[in-house]
Motif scaffolding. Structure first.
Motif, mmCIF file in Angstrom:
data_model
loop_
_atom_site.group_PDB
_atom_site.id
_atom_site.type_symbol
_atom_site.label_atom_id
_atom_site.label_comp_id
_atom_site.label_asym_id
_atom_site.label_seq_id
_atom_site.Cartn_x
_atom_site.Cartn_y
_atom_site.Cartn_z
ATOM 1 N N PRO A 89 32.744 71.518 48.670
ATOM 2 C CA PRO A 89 33.511 72.667 49.581
ATOM 3 C C PRO A 89 33.865 72.229 50.832
ATOM 4 N N ARG A 90 34.903 72.707 51.026
ATOM 5 C CA ARG A 90 35.735 72.443 52.238
ATOM 6 C C ARG A 90 35.120 73.559 53.432
ATOM 7 N N PRO A 91 34.858 73.130 54.768
ATOM 8 C CA PRO A 91 34.400 73.940 55.658
ATOM 9 C C PRO A 91 35.635 75.249 55.910
ATOM 10 N N PRO A 92 35.308 76.641 56.273
ATOM 11 C CA PRO A 92 36.241 77.359 56.507
ATOM 12 C C PRO A 92 36.761 77.265 57.664
ATOM 13 N N HIS A 93 38.066 77.476 57.806
ATOM 14 C CA HIS A 93 38.876 77.075 58.845
ATOM 15 C C HIS A 93 39.720 78.443 59.201
ATOM 16 N N GLU A 94 40.126 78.730 60.581
ATOM 17 C CA GLU A 94 41.061 79.596 61.030
ATOM 18 C C GLU A 94 42.128 79.734 60.829
ATOM 19 N N HIS A 95 42.860 80.539 60.446
ATOM 20 C CA HIS A 95 44.202 80.585 60.335
ATOM 21 C C HIS A 95 45.006 81.197 61.441
#
Length: 115
Positions: A89-95
């Motif tokens: 899983p990829r870490p969450p990132h801010e848009h």
């Protein structure tokens, strides 16, 4: 043939074109030299992990998961890296909202021939 053939381990990575399964297998490549042959011709044979002789793991590859024969050989280690990339899983990132740039100076006068 020589009594003691040279053996070199070789690892191949495979991926199935039918189901997408990837795996690696290590084979012993056995090199035989006929001492009666003046040209010194060497033949080779592949031996799998169970000790069975094979023609070539590249020609007879079968997917162990689905039995498919659309098997591709890839660089050793590449199959495992691809599998990890698919399942990690990829870490969450801010848009962030990106707006087009606007010029803040006065509008330019049209250039042309004016009397």
């Amino acid at each position: 043939m020589t009594a003691q053939p040279r053996a070199v381990p070789e690892t191949f990575a495979f991926t199935c074109g039918d189901c997408g399964h990837s795996w690696e297998a290590t084979f012993q490549v056995m090199f035989f030299t006929d001492p009666t042959d003046a040209s010194g011709l060497t033949t080779q044979e592949y031996v799998d992990e169970e000790g069975r002789a094979l023609r070539s793991p590249l020609a007879d590859a079968v997917c162990p998961k689905c039995g498919g024969r659309t098997v591709h050989v890839v660089e050793a280690g590449l199959a495992e890296r691809a599998r990890r990339a698919e399942h990690t899983p990829r870490p969450p990132h801010e848009h962030h909202l990106h707006l087009p740039h606007r010029h803040s100076g006065p509008p330019e006068e049209p250039k042309g021939d004016t009397p």
